[in-house]
Design a protein around this motif. Structure first.
Motif, PDB file in Angstrom:
ATOM      1  N   VAL A  14     -10.880 -37.701  35.275  1.00  0.00           N
ATOM      2  CA  VAL A  14      -9.910 -36.616  34.564  1.00  0.00           C
ATOM      3  C   VAL A  14     -10.929 -36.109  33.733  1.00  0.00           C
ATOM      4  O   VAL A  14     -11.058 -36.277  32.522  1.00  0.00           O
ATOM      5  N   ASN A  15     -11.776 -35.251  34.160  1.00  0.00           N
ATOM      6  CA  ASN A  15     -13.022 -34.763  33.386  1.00  0.00           C
ATOM      7  C   ASN A  15     -12.500 -33.749  32.279  1.00  0.00           C
ATOM      8  O   ASN A  15     -11.356 -33.301  32.414  1.00  0.00           O
ATOM      9  N   LEU A  16     -13.386 -33.809  31.182  1.00  0.00           N
ATOM     10  CA  LEU A  16     -12.975 -33.188  30.083  1.00  0.00           C
ATOM     11  C   LEU A  16     -13.994 -32.102  29.650  1.00  0.00           C
ATOM     12  O   LEU A  16     -15.243 -32.255  29.784  1.00  0.00           O
ATOM     13  N   THR A  17     -13.767 -31.182  28.910  1.00  0.00           N
ATOM     14  CA  THR A  17     -14.689 -29.956  28.170  1.00  0.00           C
ATOM     15  C   THR A  17     -14.298 -30.142  26.584  1.00  0.00           C
ATOM     16  O   THR A  17     -13.302 -30.972  26.311  1.00  0.00           O
ATOM     17  N   HIS A  18     -15.014 -29.367  26.046  1.00  0.00           N
ATOM     18  CA  HIS A  18     -14.824 -29.355  24.253  1.00  0.00           C
ATOM     19  C   HIS A  18     -13.634 -29.149  24.308  1.00  0.00           C
ATOM     20  O   HIS A  18     -12.702 -29.480  23.204  1.00  0.00           O
ATOM     21  N   LYS A  19     -12.735 -28.050  24.771  1.00  0.00           N
ATOM     22  CA  LYS A  19     -11.370 -27.648  24.788  1.00  0.00           C
ATOM     23  C   LYS A  19     -10.619 -28.845  24.800  1.00  0.00           C
ATOM     24  O   LYS A  19      -9.583 -28.858  24.121  1.00  0.00           O
ATOM     25  N   ASP A  20     -10.880 -29.689  25.779  1.00  0.00           N
ATOM     26  CA  ASP A  20     -10.007 -30.769  26.079  1.00  0.00           C
ATOM     27  C   ASP A  20     -10.028 -31.790  24.789  1.00  0.00           C
ATOM     28  O   ASP A  20      -8.848 -32.337  24.346  1.00  0.00           O
ATOM     29  N   GLN A  95      -7.380 -29.440  30.608  1.00  0.00           N
ATOM     30  CA  GLN A  95      -7.157 -28.089  31.625  1.00  0.00           C
ATOM     31  C   GLN A  95      -7.203 -28.478  32.924  1.00  0.00           C
ATOM     32  O   GLN A  95      -6.421 -27.911  34.076  1.00  0.00           O
ATOM     33  N   ILE A  96      -7.908 -29.556  33.637  1.00  0.00           N
ATOM     34  CA  ILE A  96      -7.917 -29.926  34.883  1.00  0.00           C
ATOM     35  C   ILE A  96      -6.556 -30.304  35.437  1.00  0.00           C
ATOM     36  O   ILE A  96      -6.190 -30.132  36.562  1.00  0.00           O
ATOM     37  N   TYR A 104     -11.363 -23.216  41.216  1.00  0.00           N
ATOM     38  CA  TYR A 104     -11.769 -21.709  40.793  1.00  0.00           C
ATOM     39  C   TYR A 104     -13.460 -21.495  41.001  1.00  0.00           C
ATOM     40  O   TYR A 104     -14.039 -22.379  40.647  1.00  0.00           O
ATOM     41  N   ASN A 105     -13.632 -20.136  41.430  1.00  0.00           N
ATOM     42  CA  ASN A 105     -14.994 -19.986  41.531  1.00  0.00           C
ATOM     43  C   ASN A 105     -14.942 -18.357  41.034  1.00  0.00           C
ATOM     44  O   ASN A 105     -14.021 -17.657  41.294  1.00  0.00           O
ATOM     45  N   MET A 106     -16.146 -18.330  40.346  1.00  0.00           N
ATOM     46  CA  MET A 106     -16.144 -16.674  40.003  1.00  0.00           C
ATOM     47  C   MET A 106     -17.741 -16.194  40.381  1.00  0.00           C
ATOM     48  O   MET A 106     -18.646 -16.791  40.313  1.00  0.00           O
ATOM     49  N   GLU A 137      -4.834 -16.257  38.647  1.00  0.00           N
ATOM     50  CA  GLU A 137      -5.769 -15.431  38.088  1.00  0.00           C
ATOM     51  C   GLU A 137      -5.855 -15.763  36.797  1.00  0.00           C
ATOM     52  O   GLU A 137      -7.034 -16.158  35.962  1.00  0.00           O
ATOM     53  N   MET A 138      -4.818 -16.163  35.778  1.00  0.00           N
ATOM     54  CA  MET A 138      -4.865 -16.573  34.477  1.00  0.00           C
ATOM     55  C   MET A 138      -5.363 -17.699  34.401  1.00  0.00           C
ATOM     56  O   MET A 138      -6.565 -18.128  33.389  1.00  0.00           O
ATOM     57  N   GLN A 139      -5.207 -18.834  35.257  1.00  0.00           N
ATOM     58  CA  GLN A 139      -5.495 -20.147  34.959  1.00  0.00           C
ATOM     59  C   GLN A 139      -7.096 -20.129  35.207  1.00  0.00           C
ATOM     60  O   GLN A 139      -7.888 -20.989  34.710  1.00  0.00           O
ATOM     61  N   GLY A 140      -7.393 -19.668  36.503  1.00  0.00           N
ATOM     62  CA  GLY A 140      -8.838 -19.438  36.761  1.00  0.00           C
ATOM     63  C   GLY A 140      -9.768 -18.842  35.830  1.00  0.00           C
ATOM     64  O   GLY A 140     -10.777 -19.614  35.754  1.00  0.00           O
ATOM     65  N   THR A 141      -9.312 -17.730  35.422  1.00  0.00           N
ATOM     66  CA  THR A 141     -10.061 -17.140  34.283  1.00  0.00           C
ATOM     67  C   THR A 141     -10.331 -18.086  32.921  1.00  0.00           C
ATOM     68  O   THR A 141     -11.660 -18.321  32.612  1.00  0.00           O
ATOM     69  N   GLN A 142      -9.449 -18.808  32.550  1.00  0.00           N
ATOM     70  CA  GLN A 142      -9.374 -19.602  31.467  1.00  0.00           C
ATOM     71  C   GLN A 142     -10.311 -20.716  31.616  1.00  0.00           C
ATOM     72  O   GLN A 142     -11.115 -21.248  30.985  1.00  0.00           O
TER      73      GLN A 142
END
Ligand code: SF4
Length: 189
Positions: A14-20, A95-96, A104-106, A137-142
């Motif tokens: 369950v990967n984390l980022t700073h936001k998590d 978030q994950i 998602y990919n940009m 789109e909202m989830q992916g962008t965030q």
């Protein structure tokens, strides 16, 4: 669908980022090293290709590692209530957990999405409410924004370790993240 299937999958980090980490701060009113009981540092096995990895590894005393939620001895997420299959930190889950099984990919400013390889045996696929394009789109962008920020932060940490400006301990990493919270992160958010 509250099946707990991916929350009990031993192979999924369950990967984390700073936001998590900041979400966990909100949940427990704890920050920095005080969050250590909930955080795992999962060593990267073998060689890794930077093109393939989504979450950047960070340098630690034992080698490159992914930041993730700790697991129980059975390999379950520590925040899963095993009987009811409820998430004990639902409001502030990573978030994950909000986006799984979507990825998602940009590319060139275009957002695309797909289904994670880790979700091959997901029993919820095709069930439940239809998800709108707007929501994806909202989830992916965030998700991409948070990940891009985290990549910058991980690179910064890895540079500091390389230059021996900081000690590569879990304790030091969490303190580093929260010290950045009011400076770098506010400028890149
Ligand atoms: S944080 Fe909640 S939703 Fe995410 S893996 Fe753990 S129990 Fe499941």
């Amino acid at each position: 669908m509250k099946c707990g299937h991916c929350c009990t999958n031993q192979k999924i980090i369950v990967n984390l980022t700073h936001k998590d980490l900041f979400r966990l701060e909100r949940e427990f009113n704890l920050k920095g090293k005080d969050l250590l009981p909930f955080i795992g540092f999962y060593l990267v096995e073998g060689d890794y290709s930077e093109e393939k990895i989504v979450f950047p590894p960070i340098k630690t005393i034992k080698g490159n590692a992914y930041l993730g939620l700790k697991k129980t001895n059975e390999g379950y997420c520590i925040f899963l209530e095993p009987k009811s299959k409820a998430c004990l930190i639902h409001e502030n889950r990573p978030q994950i957990c909000r986006t799984f099984p979507f990825t998602y990919n940009m590319k060139n400013g275009w957002l695309s999405w797909g289904i994670s390889e880790a979700a091959k045996d997901c029993i919820g696929l095709g069930k439940g409410k239809k998800i709108s394009k707007k929501h994806l789109e909202m989830q992916g962008t965030q998700t991409i924004k948070e990940l891009e920020e985290f990549k910058i932060i991980a690179e910064l940490w890895n540079d500091y370790i390389e230059l021996k400006k900081l000690s590569p301990t879990p304790h030091a990493f969490l303190e580093f993240m929260f010290n950045l919270q009011n400076s770098l992160i506010s400028t890149i958010a």
